[in-house]
Design a protein around this motif. Structure first.
Motif, PDB file in Angstrom:
ATOM      1  N   CYS A 248       0.971   4.171  -2.976  1.00  0.00           N
ATOM      2  CA  CYS A 248       0.733   5.600  -2.714  1.00  0.00           C
ATOM      3  C   CYS A 248       1.903   6.453  -3.190  1.00  0.00           C
TER       4      CYS A 248
ATOM      5  N   SER B 166       1.779   6.758  -6.929  1.00  0.00           N
ATOM      6  CA  SER B 166       0.685   7.592  -7.430  1.00  0.00           C
ATOM      7  C   SER B 166       1.044   9.062  -7.479  1.00  0.00           C
TER       8      SER B 166
ATOM      9  N   ASP C 219     -10.438  10.503  -3.319  1.00  0.00           N
ATOM     10  CA  ASP C 219      -9.660   9.357  -2.853  1.00  0.00           C
ATOM     11  C   ASP C 219      -8.280   9.342  -3.483  1.00  0.00           C
TER      12      ASP C 219
ATOM     13  N   TRP D  68      -4.603   5.770 -10.386  1.00  0.00           N
ATOM     14  CA  TRP D  68      -5.208   4.625  -9.706  1.00  0.00           C
ATOM     15  C   TRP D  68      -6.141   3.851 -10.626  1.00  0.00           C
TER      16      TRP D  68
ATOM     17  N   GLY E 225       0.799  -1.211   0.000  1.00  0.00           N
ATOM     18  CA  GLY E 225       0.000   0.000   0.000  1.00  0.00           C
ATOM     19  C   GLY E 225       0.835   1.266   0.000  1.00  0.00           C
TER      20      GLY E 225
ATOM     21  N   ILE F  25      -0.713  11.061   0.897  1.00  0.00           N
ATOM     22  CA  ILE F  25      -0.001  10.096   1.730  1.00  0.00           C
ATOM     23  C   ILE F  25       1.307   9.678   1.072  1.00  0.00           C
ATOM     24  N   GLY F  26       1.270   9.475  -0.244  1.00  0.00           N
ATOM     25  CA  GLY F  26       2.494   9.097  -0.960  1.00  0.00           C
ATOM     26  C   GLY F  26       3.564  10.167  -0.893  1.00  0.00           C
TER      27      GLY F  26
ATOM     28  N   ARG G 236      -4.712   9.691  -1.389  1.00  0.00           N
ATOM     29  CA  ARG G 236      -3.650   8.692  -1.459  1.00  0.00           C
ATOM     30  C   ARG G 236      -2.355   9.308  -1.977  1.00  0.00           C
TER      31      ARG G 236
END
Length: 518
Positions: free
Chosen positions: A19, A22, A254, A146, A15, A261-262, A258
């Motif tokens: 991220c 992305s 979303d 994504w 995961g 977070i990446g 993400r």
């Protein structure tokens, strides 16, 4: 404990890697942050685990820093102020420290495997074109990634994911250093059983290894079946706009979340590696350091003097690393050049199958082979064991560069009357110079990190930097432990730096006529 820690580490690493990718790593920004991957890959698992112990232990530097920040409220603290706190931040019974180390170490490996596919010219151009089409339909860049790139990239990551899952489930040295102790993971128990003099207990260790191998295969097969079911039934909803319940705005939010977070992981992960390196350097020169003092009371180079005095350990490590990396590189290039292109897929699959074997089972198999050859506890047997362990990593390092080669170059050279050997020496291998020296550096780093093959095949007669670091992890010599762990990182890091220098792009001076025309 083994299943939970292995699954948690694998899923979290996957995961986090998704991220990070992305954010555009590999497509829009191929060189901005990817240059840090060799430095993170060069850090062995053992050295990273030891650095985390120096940071996170109840008497580690982060706990000392926390005590220094809480000093104004020390009267209300529920524990004593002059002794380490009673919590278990390393070797905890929940294996949180083990999962943290595995996740931080497997993210660069998964990114390396993903970039090997994403930086191929044909794949990169196709995916960039699809991203542009998705942007014209109103999707943001993270949401388009994504929905367009990730469904195509995930099946290509099956091999690296299998290797990560097998390593996380069956790791020995890292689980011994920072993993739970009562009870330990099943691989550590099997390692302890295999060292027993009783044949019945050794047989119990072999049964445990077979159970781990079966668990690795069953979980991998179950994951593949679930992926196929998800691809067939849920893909029209998950990867496209889908029905009205999955609106475009929600999908865009979303994707942006993400990607955020990446970006945070992309900045904090190198910082964490740098903090581990600082902790190892700090611990190697620290003398008397009473708790809860934030700085050592004295500094000393005694640990480094002892390390430099062990010339045999350093020489054995360098010899095994250079010899095994060279042998693995020659064998990998020979396989890629001599075998037909249609068999390369099976060759790479076989290398991933080797990585999926439990490390302890692989070391025992190498020991049996060396015993059959009469090379047990010899330098030739140790060289064979390291070369066999290094070979799949070197081969996978060359997978992307060889796949990106244009086959028309060999045809053009043949049409000009040049032999295939001349084409290899004068065209192909100079073009692959950066990839070849990088693969050699990867092989050297893997050889330096080998613990179980050195222990089993060498019969305890050969000492390397890794075996010394693991042996010292059970003692109380903090400075000597940090010095060996830091040396375990410095050796591959220096070779990676040399590989980057040798693989740099050459600049040719323009002739005077060309400069005049310009």
């Amino acid at each position: 404990m083994s299943l939970c820690s292995g699954l948690a580490a694998t899923l979290l690493a996957l995961g986090a890697s998704a991220c990070i990718l992305s954010t555009g790593l590999g497509l829009r920004t191929p060189r901005k942050h990817a240059a840090l991957l060799p430095a993170m890959l060069a850090l062995p698992h053992v050295a990273f685990a030891l650095g985390c112990v120096l940071l996170l232990a109840p008497s580690g530097w982060l706990v000392r820093l926390l005590f220094a920040l809480l000093r104004p409220w020390e009267e209300v603290m529920p524990w004593a102020r002059d002794v380490p706190p009673p919590w278990q931040s390393t070797q905890d019974p929940w294996a949180l420290g083990l999962v943290l180390v595995l996740v931080c170490k497997e993210i660069p490996f998964l990114l390396w495997g993903a970039l090997a596919h994403m930086q191929r010219p044909d794949v990169a151009q196709a995916w960039q074109a699809q991203m542009r089409v998705a942007s014209t339909l109103g999707y943001s860049a993270p949401s388009a990634w994504w929905r367009v790139v990730w469904p195509q990239l995930l099946p290509r990551m099956a091999g690296p994911l299998l290797a990560v899952w097998a390593y996380s489930l069956t790791v020995v040295d890292v689980a011994w250093i920072i993993g739970p102790g009562a009870p330990p993971t099943l691989t550590v128990l099997a390692w302890q059983w295999l060292q027993d003099a009783d044949p019945a207990i050794r047989a119990l260790g072999l049964v445990a290894l077979v159970c781990l191998l079966c668990c690795t295969a069953l979980v991998a097969g179950l994951a593949w079946m679930l992926y196929r079911i998800d691809l067939r039934l849920l893909a029209p909803v998950r990867w496209t706009r889908g029905p009205q319940c999955l609106t475009h705005a929600k999908g865009a939010k979303d994707g942006v979340f993400r990607a955020t977070i990446g970006r945070c992981l992309l900045r904090t992960l190198p910082a964490g590696y740098a903090l581990v390196a600082v902790a190892l350097l700090w611990g190697s020169i620290a003398g008397v350091w009473l708790f809860p003092a934030l700085w050592p009371q004295s500094w000393t180079l005694q640990a480094w003097q002892q390390v430099m005095g062990n010339a045999g350990v350093l020489g054995t490590t360098l010899f095994l690393g250079m010899a095994s990396a060279a042998a693995a590189l020659v064998l990998a290039v020979a396989c890629l050049e001599c075998l037909p292109t249609r068999s390369h897929t099976a060759l790479f699959g076989a290398s991933y199958v080797q990585l999926a074997l439990p490390n302890l089972l692989w070391a025992i198999g190498l020991q049996r082979v060396c015993i059959a050859l009469g090379w047990d506890a010899s330098v030739w047997g140790l060289w064979l064991a390291h070369s066999a362990s290094v070979w799949p990593y070197v081969l996978l390092s060359l997978q992307g560069p060889y796949a990106a080669l244009d086959p028309r170059g060999a045809q053009l050279a043949a049409s000009l009357g040049r032999s295939h050997g001349a084409y290899l020496w004068q065209v192909q291998w100079p073009l692959l110079r950066a990839a070849l020296v990088g693969a050699f550096a990867v092989g050297f780093a893997v050889s330096v990190a080998q613990f179980l093959p050195t222990l089993f095949v060498g019969g305890g007669r050969f000492e390397t930097v890794t075996t010394e670091a693991v042996a010292l992890s059970a003692g109380g010599q903090r400075s000597l432990l940090a010095a060996f762990a830091l040396l375990q990182w410095l050796l591959p890091a220096c070779l990676f730096a040399l590989a980057l220098w040798l693989g740099r792009k050459r600049r040719f001076a323009q002739p005077p006529v060309a400069r005049g025309l310009a």
